[in-house]
Design a protein around this motif. Structure first.
Motif, short mmCIF file in Angstrom:
data_model
loop_
_atom_site.label_atom_id
_atom_site.label_comp_id
_atom_site.label_asym_id
_atom_site.label_seq_id
_atom_site.Cartn_x
_atom_site.Cartn_y
_atom_site.Cartn_z
N ASP A 146 5.16 -65.97 -53.19
CA ASP A 146 5.84 -66.16 -52.04
C ASP A 146 5.01 -66.06 -50.76
O ASP A 146 4.62 -65.35 -50.09
CB ASP A 146 6.90 -65.23 -51.79
N VAL A 147 4.36 -67.27 -50.48
CA VAL A 147 3.37 -67.47 -49.51
C VAL A 147 3.95 -68.24 -48.14
O VAL A 147 3.20 -68.14 -47.30
CB VAL A 147 2.35 -68.54 -50.02
N PHE A 148 5.10 -68.82 -48.20
CA PHE A 148 5.80 -69.46 -47.01
C PHE A 148 6.54 -68.30 -46.49
O PHE A 148 7.73 -68.45 -46.20
CB PHE A 148 6.61 -70.57 -47.45
N THR A 149 6.00 -67.14 -45.76
CA THR A 149 6.74 -66.06 -45.40
C THR A 149 6.42 -66.03 -43.80
O THR A 149 5.75 -67.05 -43.15
CB THR A 149 5.82 -64.77 -45.85
N LEU A 150 7.24 -65.29 -43.18
CA LEU A 150 7.20 -65.19 -41.72
C LEU A 150 5.79 -64.80 -41.36
O LEU A 150 5.31 -65.13 -40.29
CB LEU A 150 8.21 -64.17 -41.28
N SER A 151 5.33 -63.90 -42.06
CA SER A 151 3.75 -63.48 -41.71
C SER A 151 2.82 -64.61 -41.57
O SER A 151 1.98 -65.04 -40.88
CB SER A 151 3.30 -62.37 -42.64
N ALA A 152 2.98 -65.43 -42.61
CA ALA A 152 2.09 -66.63 -42.70
C ALA A 152 2.48 -67.68 -41.67
O ALA A 152 1.37 -68.22 -41.11
CB ALA A 152 2.22 -67.45 -44.06
N PHE A 153 3.72 -67.81 -41.36
CA PHE A 153 4.00 -68.67 -39.88
C PHE A 153 3.44 -68.10 -38.93
O PHE A 153 2.74 -68.87 -38.13
CB PHE A 153 5.29 -68.80 -39.78
N LYS A 154 3.45 -66.76 -38.55
CA LYS A 154 2.88 -66.18 -37.49
C LYS A 154 1.17 -66.44 -37.31
O LYS A 154 0.64 -66.82 -36.51
CB LYS A 154 3.07 -64.57 -37.38
N ASN A 155 0.64 -66.18 -38.60
CA ASN A 155 -0.68 -66.58 -38.76
C ASN A 155 -1.10 -67.80 -38.15
O ASN A 155 -2.14 -67.99 -37.66
CB ASN A 155 -1.10 -66.26 -40.14
N ALA A 156 -0.22 -68.69 -38.81
CA ALA A 156 -0.79 -70.38 -38.52
C ALA A 156 -0.78 -70.69 -36.90
O ALA A 156 -1.36 -71.15 -36.44
CB ALA A 156 0.17 -71.19 -39.21
N VAL A 157 0.44 -70.05 -36.35
CA VAL A 157 0.67 -69.99 -34.87
C VAL A 157 -0.57 -69.54 -34.15
O VAL A 157 -0.99 -70.36 -33.09
CB VAL A 157 2.03 -69.49 -34.46
N VAL A 158 -1.00 -68.47 -34.43
CA VAL A 158 -1.95 -67.97 -33.58
C VAL A 158 -3.32 -68.33 -33.99
O VAL A 158 -4.17 -68.64 -33.04
CB VAL A 158 -1.99 -66.32 -34.23
N GLU A 159 -3.29 -69.18 -35.26
CA GLU A 159 -4.58 -69.63 -35.63
C GLU A 159 -4.75 -71.15 -34.66
O GLU A 159 -5.72 -71.27 -34.05
CB GLU A 159 -4.72 -70.08 -36.94
N TYR A 160 -3.77 -71.88 -34.54
CA TYR A 160 -3.59 -72.85 -33.75
C TYR A 160 -3.95 -72.67 -32.33
O TYR A 160 -4.57 -73.20 -31.76
CB TYR A 160 -2.32 -73.71 -34.14
N ASN A 161 -2.90 -71.80 -31.60
CA ASN A 161 -2.99 -71.54 -30.39
C ASN A 161 -4.52 -70.91 -29.87
O ASN A 161 -4.90 -70.99 -28.74
CB ASN A 161 -2.01 -70.42 -30.06
#
Length: 651
Positions: A342-357
């Motif tokens: 289960d890789v499409f987690t809320l944690s993965a979403f937050k990580n992607a947001v922080v990575e981009y920003n």
């Protein structure tokens, strides 16, 4: 992307989210202030050959695009399997009979058909035929007229399995029928029987005569093309070899849930490293100190309050999440009880947001989900996932619970988002190697790797080796996701990462969302009301023109006017896939209204479950999943579905 994204002085682009465009342009973004910029604007040169000179050309373009991008579905893979089964298991049949007809099991309503491409014989009492299933099914009766469900008609025969002439196989048009591109019907107009062929998926659109065939309608007003009636008794036989060369038109405008691949619209000319100098791994952008919730200490008012419980409500059927009420992607061995897949987690979403920003902050660009009021951030989140949910949706019209549930007001909510995170019909092993190879451009400067298939993956269905290469180079050059992206060609070697690494997949969606593209502003600027200019011509960046001379509702910044929000939502769809879904396409294409349905469901839930936000609801867009929009539809529905918008680059 411009120089700051790819560190290049000259870029070549191909824009493909709405069409097929190419060109080269020099970069002069250093002369532009970055204070109020999203990611740098992509200059797009329009090829003269692309411009739609006539309404007929629009639909020819749709057909060409389908063939070019090869929208493979599980149905396509099933037909290959069927062909192989016939070739390997049965002796060559007489030309008048379907091979092995008598040996094929008859359909049983109580039987579980859990292997796709299982062949069965079925009769409705008057017609006989061979069907194969596209996915797991039990109790779904095959239908000769409507194949949007799990069963695909391979061939209609007589009771002994003999092929029938086309004059007997083609049925009268039915309003409740569902027809794919290429299917024929008979229809009586003013006492005369006419034959028609569907130009693309359609349902409940009565065949009519156009000016070219003696009527009064324009060709773009109908999904039907008048054709000649057969003048002989040649038999209609399946030709699996043709299927190997030309994928079928996908069901309901998508491939069992996979929308026409929508991919980052940038193909830069790759930077050529100096062979005399060793490759230097770029320094990652500085990451701020993170709180226990995985976010920086300041900002992120909305995202900070988003809970795992809310995330699971939004995406209960997401790929890899163990949920035996779902389909095969929620069950072992694909999904595991320990949650490891289960890789499409809320944690993965937050990580992607922080990575981009973190990267955007080093360039002075705008932040994703970290600007404006809490309600504006919630609106951006809802709009972003309404768009992406349509790209990955596993929902269908008559799906049982928990695929469709009712909200507190009795309205339907579709729950299949993030189910299809890779294109149906393809597989990749643990080493990144695929058996079925496609979406490979051997002439691209982003050299494909042997054994790799660059089919659609992730929340925007990233496709083709040159886009995997472009995305991979952007990540590498900017020092992003360094634990995974260790060289420029990482994603060329391991394209499977885009489907198996949730953070990477979501980051590709954020990249697309934040990037202006020629005349198209970024979706971020549209949703936040940073863009109010109306395009005056096809290459002028701004909101799209209307196609009915009506007023375009605009507002600067935050707005709670439903009409304003509806037009912004429609513009996001136009940015994503306007060539196919806008300019009255919602009269037949299910995509636009499904995006609206997702938005309303998400907005209502977020408003009720997160304190201090008020996302405007499009009241005219409630329970519209299967609605066909028309000129007489409510104004806000026409705007939210971009029915009343001209397509970008299409006027």
């Amino acid at each position: 992307m411009k120089i700051d994204m790819f560190n290049l002085n000259k870029l070549c682009f191909v824009f493909i989210s709405a069409g097929i465009l190419s060109g080269c342009g020099s970069d002069d973004s250093n002369t532009i202030s970055r204070t109020a910029q999203t990611a740098p604007t992509i200059p797009v040169t329009i090829q003269a050959g692309y411009l739609l000179q006539a309404d007929q050309a629009r639909y020819q373009y749709m057909t060409d695009e389908d063939e070019l991008w090869g929208h493979m579905s599980e149905e396509y893979q099933a037909r290959i399997t069927t062909y192989n089964n016939i070739a390997l298991q049965y002796p060559k049949a007489e030309d008048t009979a379907y091979p092995g007809f008598i040996g094929i099991a008859e359909y049983e309503p109580g039987t579980i058909y859990d292997q796709s491409a299982t062949q069965i014989r079925y009769t409705d009492g008057t017609r006989y035929g061979v069907f194969s299933n596209k996915w797991w099914t039990q109790g779904d009766t095959p239908d000769f007229d409507n194949q949007s469900g799990p069963w695909n008609l391979i061939v209609q025969t007589d009771k002994d399995g003999n092929y029938l002439p086309e004059s007997e196989v083609v049925s009268d048009w039915q309003a409740t029928g569902v027809y794919n591109g290429g299917e024929k019907v008979k229809h009586t107009i003013n006492g005369v029987v006419h034959w028609f062929e569907a130009k693309y998926w359609t349902s409940n659109n009565e065949p009519i005569l156009t000016k070219e065939s003696g009527g009064t309608a324009e060709s773009w007003e109908t999904p039907w093309l008048k054709v000649e009636a057969p003048n002989d008794d040649s038999l209609v036989t399946p030709n699996p070899e043709d299927d190997l060369n030309k994928p079928p038109v996908c069901e309901e405008g998508n491939c069992n849930g996979i929308e026409e691949p929508t991919i980052p619209p940038v193909i830069p000319e790759p930077e050529t490293p100096d062979p005399e100098k060793p490759e230097v791994t770029p320094t990652p952008p500085p990451t701020p100190d993170l709180s226990d919730d995985g976010l920086p200490q300041d900002g992120y008012a909305f995202l900070r309050e988003l809970t795992t419980e809310q995330w699971d409500w939004l995406f209960p059927m997401r790929s890899g999440r163990y949920n035996l009420a779902g389909g095969t992607r929620n069950a072992p061995p694909f999904a595991k009880e320990d949650g490891s897949t289960d890789v499409f987690t809320l944690s993965a979403f937050k990580n992607a947001v922080v990575e981009y920003n973190s990267w955007a902050a080093t360039k002075g660009y705008k932040q994703f989900l970290n600007e404006g009021t809490k309600s504006q951030q919630a609106l951006e989140f809802t709009s972003f996932w309404a768009k992406s949910s349509r790209e990955t949706s596993g929902s269908w019209d008559n799906a049982p619970a928990p695929w469709i549930i009712k909200d507190d007001e009795g309205n339907a909510v579709w729950k299949g988002a993030l189910y299809w995170v890779e294109e149906v019909g393809y597989t990749t092993d643990d080493n990144g190697v695929s058996t079925a190879i496609n979406y490979v451009d051997a002439a691209s400067a982003y050299t494909p790797i042997e054994g790799r298939s660059y089919y659609g993956r992730g929340i925007i269905q990233l496709s083709w080796n040159y886009n995997y290469g472009a995305f991979s180079e952007w990540l590498f050059v900017n020092g992003m996701m360094t634990d995974l992206i260790t060289e420029r060609a990482t994603l060329l070697k391991r394209p499977d990462y885009v489907a198996t690494n949730g953070e990477l997949s979501i980051l590709s969606g954020i990249w697309f969302w934040m990037t202006p593209q020629g005349a198209k502003p970024s979706s971020h600027d549209v949703i936040y009301g940073n863009m109010t200019h109306i395009s005056e011509f096809s290459q002028d960046q701004g909101l799209p023109q209307r196609n009915d001379s009506g007023q375009i509702p605009t507002a600067v910044g935050e707005s709670y006017d439903q009409s304003v929000i509806a037009y912004r939502l429609g513009t996001v769809t136009n940015i994503v896939n306007g060539g196919l879904e806008c300019n009255k396409a919602a009269a037949w294409h299910p995509g636009p209204v499904q995006r609206v349905a997702y938005f309303n469901a998400y907005a209502k839930y977020m408003n009720a479950s997160v304190n201090g936000i008020d996302i405007p609801i499009i009241n005219d867009g409630i329970n519209v999943w299967s609605t066909k929009v028309s000129d007489s539809s409510p104004e806000n529905l026409k705007m939210a579905s971009c029915y009343s918008q001209k397509s970008y680059y299409g006027w």
